[in-house]
Scaffold this active site. Sequence first.
Site, PDB file in Angstrom:
ATOM      1  N   ALA A   4       0.713  -1.304   0.060  1.00 53.91           N
ATOM      2  CA  ALA A   4      -0.115  -0.071  -0.027  1.00 53.91           C
ATOM      3  C   ALA A   4       0.731   1.313  -0.054  1.00 53.91           C
ATOM      4  CB  ALA A   4      -0.948   0.039   1.179  1.00 53.91           C
ATOM      5  N   LYS A   5       0.358   2.518  -0.310  1.00 55.49           N
ATOM      6  CA  LYS A   5       1.061   3.612  -0.344  1.00 55.49           C
ATOM      7  C   LYS A   5       0.170   4.758  -0.309  1.00 55.49           C
ATOM      8  CE  LYS A   5       5.432   4.742  -0.172  1.00 55.49           C
ATOM      9  NZ  LYS A   5       6.440   3.973   0.898  1.00 55.49           N
ATOM     10  N   GLY A   6       0.504   5.727   0.360  1.00 52.70           N
ATOM     11  CA  GLY A   6      -0.633   7.123   0.226  1.00 52.70           C
ATOM     12  C   GLY A   6       0.509   8.228  -0.219  1.00 52.70           C
ATOM     13  N   ASP A  45       6.775   8.421   5.302  1.00 52.00           N
ATOM     14  CA  ASP A  45       7.450   8.417   4.144  1.00 52.00           C
ATOM     15  C   ASP A  45       7.917   9.928   3.949  1.00 52.00           C
ATOM     16  OD1 ASP A  45       8.466   8.333   1.197  1.00 52.00           O
ATOM     17  OD2 ASP A  45       7.513   6.202   1.482  1.00 52.00           O
TER      18      ASP A  45
END
Length: 1117
Positions: free
Chosen positions: A666-668, A718
């Site tokens: 996943a990543k945002g 991040d």
Amino acid sequence: MATKFFRISPKGSKFLPPRVNSGSNLCLHPRVISSSPCLSQKNVLFKKNTRNFQGASFSTLSRFPGQKNPNYNSRQFSSEKGESDNLADLSPRRNFPNKYKETEYFGYKPNVFTGKEEQKQKVINCLRNERKSIPDESIEDEVYRFYDHLCLDDYYFQMEPMEMIAEHIEIIYAAKVAARASHAREELNIHVKNENDDSAIYMDSAPVTQMELDKSHEIEQSISKRYLDNPNDNALSFRLESFTSTANIDRASTENSNISTFLVNKCNFVEPPKDLSSSQENPKIAWVSDKTFLEKASEHTIQTYQNIMDTVLTRFGPAVGVFEHQQRSEIRLVIGYRRGSIMRFYPSISNLLRYYGLSSFRTYIEQFSNGVTIICYNFKSDNFKDTSTSTSVEELFGQITKEISLLYCMPHTDIDSMFTSSKLSIQEVAYAHCVRVFCEHVMNKLGSEYTSLSAILDHSNHLHVEILDTIKRRLSVLAFTRTKIHDTIVQYPQLVRMLFDQFYLQHSIGTGSSPRLHRAKTVSSESLDPQALVELPNEKLVETIQKTCVNDDDVSIMEMFVKFNSHLLKTNFFLTTKVALSFRFDPSFLDQAQFKDPLYAMIMSVGNEFRGFHLRFRDVARGGIRLIKSANTEALNLNARGLFDENYNLANTQKLKNKDIPEGGAKGVILLNSKFQDKPALAFQKYIDSIIDLLIPNEQERIVDKYGKQEILFMGPDENTAELVNWATIHARNRKAPWWKSFFTGKSPSMGGIPHDKFGMTSLSVRRYVEGIYRKLNLDPTKLSKIQTGGPDGDLGSNEIKLSNENYIVVIDGSGVLYDPAGLDKSELLRLANERKMIDHFDTSKLSKEGYRVLVRDNNVKLPNGEVVNNGTTFRNTAHLRYKADVFVPCGGRPGAININNVDQLINENGKPKIKYLVEGANLFVTQDAKTVLEKTGVVVIRDASANKGGVTSSSLEVLASLSFDDSSFIENMCVRDGIQPEFYNEYVNELKEIIQKNADMEFECLWENHKKQKLTFTSLSSKLSEMIVKLDNEIYNYDKLWDNKSFRESVIAKAIPKTLQRKIGIEHIIERVPDAYLRSIFSKYLASHFVYRYATTSDPFAFFDFISNELIKIDT
């Protein structure tokens, strides 16, 4: 949520919530932490004869476990049965229960200027004897009408000099003369603007034409920009009083000859401004108010503002209250918010009120020294006497309350003209803006021609790949640009209305939004019959679009509205308690030519300061949240064009990297808008809160959930978000999210976090691969030259310097380039790494004659070899391509820094590479096609998904501990207090380090052996291993027979869970507390990864059967 009404009586508090059953939870604000009741609970302090109906915002109390607010002790309201719960049953005015006594002040006390009559005579004399611009026979009439008909507070006459008052009368007289001369007596054109640093006065005639309306809006924008919106803590604060005349100021005029006057003055606080964060309790309003406000405000106003202020300080978004004084025929709309949390809020609200035909005869804006701003609009109840019986006053203000929360999310969009011209409502504009963002990022911009060309070309030929990449980038820029999408939306407002109706029908149910008002133009306009709203099939919508649009491009854009609606599973759009808009999609609509691997879930978040996405490839998934800043407009446009692609690629890489852990990829990403590059924290907070809206149930306003299952997201830090995860953890707890402990990794040790940089978790795995190469090839690292991007200030960069023993010749970081062919001084690098400082702090006296440092701020720098560097930033951005060394370890840098278009710069004219070994510590630093080119020249390349998985392993086991402990045990065993790490914490961290190194060794050995046997490149093997594990993991996860074998299941889970955790908690308690979906992911991922690492080279179809059989035998024995 329907607007809620409160009746305050001596016998107690009775609550009458429309459309809410009497047995439901009655707290108006569901998001306040348990120790703090909501604003509705504080209304017992209000005058007993005042009716209040209340909108809301929500909690952001930054308190960790155990902290309480001592101010909240009021009792809970109880429900009264027998009253109507239908808004339609409430008549426009008669249901307000009690009247405010005429002898008591409802709003502000009337200011009495005892010298007013004397001043009036002086003004007459001044106009007659000195200024002589008005005929003598008209002077007295003009002066008396100015003093008596403009509804100006005596405060104006007391504060303004006599000469200024005379000048204002002259201006109004001149406007009357001009209107009579043009035979437009009803259209006075009066615009006075006198601004100073500490005060201002504006006069504006009532708008008639669109041009006049724009002029009035300009005044409010000017006030907002110059006096209200400065977010700095030390900025001046101001208060505003605005008055609108209730009678025509020109006897000869037919209508609309009213004047609005705006008075702005710098606040003179009782005490100097205080830092709100330094106090754990909400201040008394008397401590933070302007002296003039305290003199003029009635007791009721002070009590009302105190309660609004308390709510604002314990919540994130605005607090909204509506009150009526029946005997005085007045209704007040009061809005509170934190200054700096939103810009242009005041003019946006005024625009909304004008849209509904509402005109405030008095408006007050008060700014307080604790950062709270409160706006109060006052309306005459007579304005609503002609309101249609189908729309009650309560319903109207309930809708306004909702739309104020919408304006707080987006006070300005680039299609606002559609709202001000009444072509679209505020809800339709917000909806269209969000779909425009959606189109901009996810539309198929490549077309069928690109797909056909991609199928024909040879993807193993890097020239073909380069051609495709160039075409793809150009198509992304040229096709369906932001301007084209905007122009199409503006061209077809009738389609936008039709498509919004479908969106409304599918997602507004149960939220209390009014079907009669979401498209209303004015209060007196004919209401939309809710029965006329019918849900239409997509085929019918597409047919209408195709018949209406004039070309295929317009059709493609408008059809994206249909995809938006039909793939939307849930949204917070219709909640009143929101600060940004969020949308959870089924991502199956994405074009497979662009996005090969299907996503499991897609969330889009849109706010005033940002736009963002969160993508995941599996239900149980985890990845960091990246916040992207842009140095200028060009950079912003570039970042916007690649935002979704970058998010997808990062999540996909995370999926491959997460092959050893339960969570999928996943990543945002959050992209700051152009005017908000200095608001990263605010954008992050709104992004996170909007996503939480979709994850936890709202007892008062239940959203339509077409997904129908519980969702838990696991996030981490991040780029530009590492300092914000503590807030996210506390906020999730304050929002009563049961998973708050595991919501974010990367939090501080005091909150149970295990910092990667302190313990070198990511670097441990990167270093294991570097040393594995040296071991296999019998290399002496002390004799190898090394390049590193990502400097000593970063997590990975600093720890790589500390752990390594190669001869550094180049370090590149955000500040510039450091180079020395003789070798950079290791002790100086270690100093910077320990202090976490960039190379701009490097002692250049320790460089050799051939060494140099070029910083990004440098220009026209001459290097030792005579080369001149014209621009330091440009030099830094390409420096990683110019040097020759044995080892290159990227520990930082933008994705795609080495790509198919520049990889040739790493190969000399003889086809030999400048580097021999590349271990990709930074995510996506080298594109896959560039990796292929390097490997063909003989470079040993270890890709990011293999090399830097140590950090994700550490974070995953941090999540597991958070899920396994109860709250009190978590604080006792995982939270570092006063710098002292609990004994369990130390033991757990040490075991995590061992697990990280063991996992890295398993994969490295598998890669090396398969490379020798199959002659495949390391990057292709890495991808193959990851894909095999992910595929097998999914198959095991969905294979019930293995999971249903209890003894086998518990045996595998016991092997996968760290022994330190089992000894502390017990495996039975861990299994009881950890969600089943997560346990099942532990089970399937452990089996999949251990099988692939052991049997990757086998072609035996029974290998997995043998593997499972052996595991079962171990259990039996």
